[in-house]
Design an enzyme around this catalytic site. Structure first.
Site, PDB file in Angstrom:
ATOM      1  N   GLY A  42     -59.349  21.393  59.141  1.00  0.00           N
ATOM      2  CA  GLY A  42     -60.099  21.121  60.375  1.00  0.00           C
ATOM      3  C   GLY A  42     -59.460  19.996  61.160  1.00  0.00           C
ATOM      4  N   SER A  44     -57.522  19.949  63.600  1.00  0.00           N
ATOM      5  CA  SER A  44     -57.121  20.179  64.998  1.00  0.00           C
ATOM      6  C   SER A  44     -58.180  19.740  65.993  1.00  0.00           C
ATOM      7  CB  SER A  44     -56.810  21.666  65.217  1.00  0.00           C
ATOM      8  OG  SER A  44     -58.001  22.431  65.127  1.00  0.00           O
ATOM      9  N   SER A  45     -59.342  19.272  65.498  1.00  0.00           N
ATOM     10  CA  SER A  45     -60.440  18.975  66.429  1.00  0.00           C
ATOM     11  C   SER A  45     -61.403  17.942  65.834  1.00  0.00           C
ATOM     12  CB  SER A  45     -61.191  20.283  66.718  1.00  0.00           C
ATOM     13  OG  SER A  45     -62.377  20.056  67.445  1.00  0.00           O
ATOM     14  N   GLY A  46     -62.132  17.260  66.703  1.00  0.00           N
ATOM     15  CA  GLY A  46     -63.247  16.407  66.286  1.00  0.00           C
ATOM     16  C   GLY A  46     -62.916  15.354  65.241  1.00  0.00           C
ATOM     17  N   ARG A  67     -57.354  27.322  62.339  1.00  0.00           N
ATOM     18  CA  ARG A  67     -56.919  28.674  62.691  1.00  0.00           C
ATOM     19  C   ARG A  67     -56.176  28.725  64.027  1.00  0.00           C
ATOM     20  NH1 ARG A  67     -62.807  30.836  62.333  1.00  0.00           N
ATOM     21  NH2 ARG A  67     -62.861  28.863  63.457  1.00  0.00           N
ATOM     22  N   LYS A  71     -54.700  24.704  69.535  1.00  0.00           N
ATOM     23  CA  LYS A  71     -55.369  23.434  69.215  1.00  0.00           C
ATOM     24  C   LYS A  71     -54.572  22.653  68.169  1.00  0.00           C
ATOM     25  CE  LYS A  71     -59.634  25.009  68.278  1.00  0.00           C
ATOM     26  NZ  LYS A  71     -60.917  24.846  67.611  1.00  0.00           N
ATOM     27  N   ASP A  96     -57.089  30.632  57.742  1.00  0.00           N
ATOM     28  CA  ASP A  96     -58.545  30.687  57.591  1.00  0.00           C
ATOM     29  C   ASP A  96     -58.859  30.271  56.158  1.00  0.00           C
ATOM     30  OD1 ASP A  96     -61.210  31.212  57.333  1.00  0.00           O
ATOM     31  OD2 ASP A  96     -61.072  33.357  57.782  1.00  0.00           O
ATOM     32  N   SER A 175     -69.768  16.664  54.192  1.00  0.00           N
ATOM     33  CA  SER A 175     -71.087  17.299  54.179  1.00  0.00           C
ATOM     34  C   SER A 175     -71.825  16.851  55.437  1.00  0.00           C
ATOM     35  CB  SER A 175     -71.797  16.905  52.894  1.00  0.00           C
ATOM     36  OG  SER A 175     -73.107  17.378  52.840  1.00  0.00           O
ATOM     37  N   TYR A 189     -77.226  26.351  57.465  1.00  0.00           N
ATOM     38  CA  TYR A 189     -76.191  25.313  57.624  1.00  0.00           C
ATOM     39  C   TYR A 189     -76.379  24.234  56.551  1.00  0.00           C
ATOM     40  CZ  TYR A 189     -74.064  21.020  59.399  1.00  0.00           C
ATOM     41  OH  TYR A 189     -73.355  19.852  59.494  1.00  0.00           O
ATOM     42  N   LYS A 193     -74.124  22.729  53.304  1.00  0.00           N
ATOM     43  CA  LYS A 193     -73.764  21.311  53.156  1.00  0.00           C
ATOM     44  C   LYS A 193     -74.340  20.710  51.873  1.00  0.00           C
ATOM     45  CE  LYS A 193     -71.266  20.841  56.886  1.00  0.00           C
ATOM     46  NZ  LYS A 193     -69.832  20.534  56.786  1.00  0.00           N
TER      47      LYS A 193
HETATM   48  N1  LIG Z   1     -70.150  16.824  64.689  1.00  0.00           N
HETATM   49  C1  LIG Z   1     -71.250  16.639  63.982  1.00  0.00           C
HETATM   50  O1  LIG Z   1     -72.313  16.347  64.530  1.00  0.00           O
HETATM   51  C2  LIG Z   1     -71.211  16.744  62.499  1.00  0.00           C
HETATM   52  C3  LIG Z   1     -70.188  17.385  61.838  1.00  0.00           C
HETATM   53  N2  LIG Z   1     -70.207  17.501  60.483  1.00  0.00           N
HETATM   54  C4  LIG Z   1     -69.130  18.175  59.792  1.00  0.00           C
HETATM   55  O2  LIG Z   1     -67.916  17.499  60.033  1.00  0.00           O
HETATM   56  C5  LIG Z   1     -66.839  18.425  60.037  1.00  0.00           C
HETATM   57  C6  LIG Z   1     -66.053  18.293  61.336  1.00  0.00           C
HETATM   58  O3  LIG Z   1     -66.923  18.578  62.384  1.00  0.00           O
HETATM   59  P1  LIG Z   1     -66.499  18.496  63.923  1.00  0.00           P
HETATM   60  O4  LIG Z   1     -65.403  17.538  64.049  1.00  0.00           O
HETATM   61  O5  LIG Z   1     -67.736  18.341  64.690  1.00  0.00           O
HETATM   62  O6  LIG Z   1     -65.986  20.003  64.128  1.00  0.00           O
HETATM   63  P2  LIG Z   1     -65.055  20.689  65.250  1.00  0.00           P
HETATM   64  O7  LIG Z   1     -65.712  22.001  65.548  1.00  0.00           O
HETATM   65  O8  LIG Z   1     -64.756  19.787  66.370  1.00  0.00           O
HETATM   66  O9  LIG Z   1     -63.743  20.982  64.413  1.00  0.00           O
HETATM   67  C7  LIG Z   1     -63.779  21.876  63.358  1.00  0.00           C
HETATM   68  C8  LIG Z   1     -62.401  22.085  62.805  1.00  0.00           C
HETATM   69  O10 LIG Z   1     -62.442  22.991  61.702  1.00  0.00           O
HETATM   70  C9  LIG Z   1     -61.533  24.064  61.957  1.00  0.00           C
HETATM   71  N3  LIG Z   1     -62.036  25.279  61.314  1.00  0.00           N
HETATM   72  C10 LIG Z   1     -63.208  25.909  61.548  1.00  0.00           C
HETATM   73  N4  LIG Z   1     -63.296  27.006  60.810  1.00  0.00           N
HETATM   74  C11 LIG Z   1     -62.161  27.102  60.078  1.00  0.00           C
HETATM   75  C12 LIG Z   1     -61.646  28.036  59.142  1.00  0.00           C
HETATM   76  N5  LIG Z   1     -62.335  29.127  58.788  1.00  0.00           N
HETATM   77  N6  LIG Z   1     -60.422  27.804  58.589  1.00  0.00           N
HETATM   78  C13 LIG Z   1     -59.717  26.710  58.942  1.00  0.00           C
HETATM   79  N7  LIG Z   1     -60.149  25.819  59.818  1.00  0.00           N
HETATM   80  C14 LIG Z   1     -61.341  26.001  60.393  1.00  0.00           C
HETATM   81  C15 LIG Z   1     -61.477  24.149  63.471  1.00  0.00           C
HETATM   82  O11 LIG Z   1     -60.337  24.807  63.975  1.00  0.00           O
HETATM   83  P3  LIG Z   1     -60.286  26.413  64.267  1.00  0.00           P
HETATM   84  O12 LIG Z   1     -61.598  26.767  64.856  1.00  0.00           O
HETATM   85  O13 LIG Z   1     -59.122  26.595  65.165  1.00  0.00           O
HETATM   86  O14 LIG Z   1     -60.067  27.054  62.933  1.00  0.00           O
HETATM   87  C16 LIG Z   1     -61.452  22.684  63.814  1.00  0.00           C
HETATM   88  O15 LIG Z   1     -60.173  22.152  63.601  1.00  0.00           O
HETATM   89  C17 LIG Z   1     -67.470  19.799  59.830  1.00  0.00           C
HETATM   90  O16 LIG Z   1     -67.426  20.135  58.466  1.00  0.00           O
HETATM   91  C18 LIG Z   1     -68.894  19.595  60.278  1.00  0.00           C
HETATM   92  O17 LIG Z   1     -69.779  20.510  59.677  1.00  0.00           O
HETATM   93  C19 LIG Z   1     -71.217  16.979  59.748  1.00  0.00           C
HETATM   94  C20 LIG Z   1     -72.248  16.329  60.347  1.00  0.00           C
HETATM   95  C21 LIG Z   1     -72.329  16.171  61.766  1.00  0.00           C
HETATM   96  C1  LIG Z   2     -85.875   3.910  62.330  1.00  0.00           C
HETATM   97  C2  LIG Z   2     -85.082   4.948  61.640  1.00  0.00           C
HETATM   98  C3  LIG Z   2     -85.422   6.329  62.085  1.00  0.00           C
HETATM   99  C4  LIG Z   2     -84.641   7.303  61.324  1.00  0.00           C
HETATM  100  C5  LIG Z   2     -84.755   8.658  61.910  1.00  0.00           C
HETATM  101  C6  LIG Z   2     -83.941   9.618  61.149  1.00  0.00           C
HETATM  102  C7  LIG Z   2     -83.800  10.882  61.854  1.00  0.00           C
HETATM  103  C8  LIG Z   2     -83.180  11.951  61.005  1.00  0.00           C
HETATM  104  C9  LIG Z   2     -81.699  12.027  61.160  1.00  0.00           C
HETATM  105  C10 LIG Z   2     -81.190  13.315  60.660  1.00  0.00           C
HETATM  106  C11 LIG Z   2     -79.797  13.504  61.109  1.00  0.00           C
HETATM  107  C12 LIG Z   2     -79.268  14.840  60.758  1.00  0.00           C
HETATM  108  C13 LIG Z   2     -77.946  15.025  61.436  1.00  0.00           C
HETATM  109  C14 LIG Z   2     -77.251  16.283  61.036  1.00  0.00           C
HETATM  110  C15 LIG Z   2     -76.000  16.409  61.845  1.00  0.00           C
HETATM  111  C16 LIG Z   2     -75.296  17.672  61.607  1.00  0.00           C
HETATM  112  O1  LIG Z   2     -74.925  17.998  60.529  1.00  0.00           O
HETATM  113  C17 LIG Z   2     -75.105  18.540  62.791  1.00  0.00           C
HETATM  114  N1  LIG Z   2     -74.621  17.868  63.917  1.00  0.00           N
HETATM  115  C18 LIG Z   2     -74.251  19.719  62.481  1.00  0.00           C
HETATM  116  O2  LIG Z   2     -72.897  19.512  62.735  1.00  0.00           O
END
Ligand SMILES: NC(=O)C1=CN([C@@H]2O[C@H](COP(=O)(O)OP(=O)(O)OC[C@H]3O[C@@H](n4cnc5c(N)ncnc54)[C@H](OP(=O)(O)O)[C@@H]3O)[C@@H](O)[C@H]2O)C=CC1
Ligand SMILES: CCCCCCCCCCCCCCCC(=O)[C@@H](N)CO
Length: 339
Positions: A42, A44-46, A67, A71, A96, A175, A189, A193
């Site tokens: 993952g 390539s993003s975020g 994938r 990106k 993948d 997670s 989801y 996790k």
């Molecule tokens: N952002 C949030 O609020 C939160 C995120 N997370 C977790 O953090 C991690 C990163 O999230 P975030 O940065 O938001 O995600 P993004 O969607 O920005 O990035 C996801 C990355 O995973 C890659 N990816 C997705 N599916 C596959 C696959 N099947 N094979 C290989 N690569 C794959 C994507 O590239 P491509 O699609 O090109 O394959 C991309 O690089 C994730 O596991 C997410 O569940 C957890 C809590 C909160």
């Molecule tokens: C005074 C203190 C108050 C506390 C309040 C707590 C509120 C609950 C927080 C739950 C957060 C869940 C985030 C999940 C994010 C996630 O996994 C998704 N973005 C999917 O990617």
């Protein structure tokens, strides 16, 4: 017995001194990834691309996996900007990770042949599809499990035995705070996790003796392209509840994850809200540090009472949203008052 302020002051001072010693002296040393091979899925993003960039600044050879080639290419371009040495190998593989295990193993082995054995595997690829239970299609649930669970499983399955026999290695599972308690709209989801959390806890216990550390990252909402995407289909209830946890910058979460991983800390979280939720939801997590555990023991009772109130608050949100939904279906569109 006479009540003595002196004794209390002495005890207080002793605790304070211990905490200071702990903070300044007993900090775990971070391991170095300079010149080591790090794989970021993952990447390539975020959060993943931020993690990859952090690793490059620390001198590692970095392979990112995702994938979409476009990106991936632009992520490697960003990594190039922080390259530390000309001989640092920065590359990508399009794969993948949730697909066939043999294919995942083949690609990872091929990167090891060119760059060297994988010292750190940072499992960050993942996605969220939200909705109340019956609104998420069976197909989407399989997709979630494939990417979030099997993706991390496949990559870890390939690297773990070699890491154990080399008696070194770092594995990160990304997670979520949604793996600490059930939240409206996150059903399948969250299941994927929670599965990662379970696997991380097990592997951590099995691998410590073999010199391999495991870190479980538990981000709350983080401002990434993936987050923007999931917001489109997220129920209002989920947005409000999840929003209570705050919104992190991916750079901050990535920095924390890498630092915890290099120190071998099991839990990686950012922010007071996540700390609170993790305290409440993770009673038996192998949380590092005696003082963290002491603090946990002292606050868990009162926190449990706070959690009772928190659930009342969550339920009031859900009730309010349902009421507004009914009102808009009735055609009035106005917000109704409770009768
Ligand atoms: N952002 C949030 O609020 C939160 C995120 N997370 C977790 O953090 C991690 C990163 O999230 P975030 O940065 O938001 O995600 P993004 O969607 O920005 O990035 C996801 C990355 O995973 C890659 N990816 C997705 N599916 C596959 C696959 N099947 N094979 C290989 N690569 C794959 C994507 O590239 P491509 O699609 O090109 O394959 C991309 O690089 C994730 O596991 C997410 O569940 C957890 C809590 C909160
Ligand atoms: C005074 C203190 C108050 C506390 C309040 C707590 C509120 C609950 C927080 C739950 C957060 C869940 C985030 C999940 C994010 C996630 O996994 C998704 N973005 C999917 O990617």
């Amino acid at each position: 017995m006479e009540f003595s302020w002196d004794v209390i002051a002495c005890l207080g001072l002793a605790v304070l001194v211990h905490v200071l010693v702990y903070i300044f002296v007993m900090q775990k040393r971070a391991r170095s990834i300079d010149g080591r091979h790090v794989v970021v899925t993952g990447g390539s993003s975020g959060i993943g691309v931020c993690l990859a960039i952090e690793c490059v600044t620390k001198g590692a050879h970095v392979t990112i996996i995702a994938r979409d080639e476009k990106k991936l290419k632009s992520a490697v371009d960003r990594m190039e900007l922080v390259r530390q040495r000309p001989d640092q190998k920065l590359q990508y593989r399009s794969l993948d990770i949730g697909g066939d295990y043999e294919e995942v193993a083949r690609v990872l082995a091929e990167t090891e042949a060119t760059v060297g054995p994988i010292y750190a595997l940072l499992n960050c690829a993942g996605m969220a599809i939200c909705g109340v239970f019956e609104d998420v299609s069976v197909r989407d649930v399989h997709k979630l499990m494939n990417v979030n669970f099997f993706g991390s499983y496949n990559c870890t399955r390939h690297v773990l035995s070699r890491m154990k026999s080399a008696r070194e290695g770092i594995i990160v599972f990304t997670s979520s705070q949604a793996a600490m308690f059930g939240i409206y709209g996150y059903g399948p989801y969250a299941a994927s996790k929670y599965a990662l959390r379970a696997m991380a806890e097990t592997i951590a216990m099995e691998s410590r003796e073999h010199g391999v550390s495991v870190t479980l990252a538990l981000p709350c909402d983080t401002n990434t392209p993936g987050f923007e995407e999931e917001e489109k289909s997220k129920p209002r209830e989920t947005k409000i509840i999840s929003g209570g946890g705050g919104l992190l910058k991916p750079e901050d979460m990535a920095k924390a994850i890498l630092q915890d991983a290099l120190k071998g800390n099991f839990v990686s979280i950012v922010g007071a809200e996540s700390w609170l939720i993790t305290m409440l939801g993770g009673g038996l997590l192998p949380w590092d540090g005696f003082f963290t555990n002491l603090l946990h023991a002292l606050v868990i009772g009162p926190l449990r009472l706070f959690a009772y109130g928190l659930h009342k608050y969550f339920n009031s949100i859900i009730r309010k949203c349902a009421k507004e939904e009914r009102a808009s279906k009735n055609g009035s569109g106005d917000k109704v008052e409770a009768k």
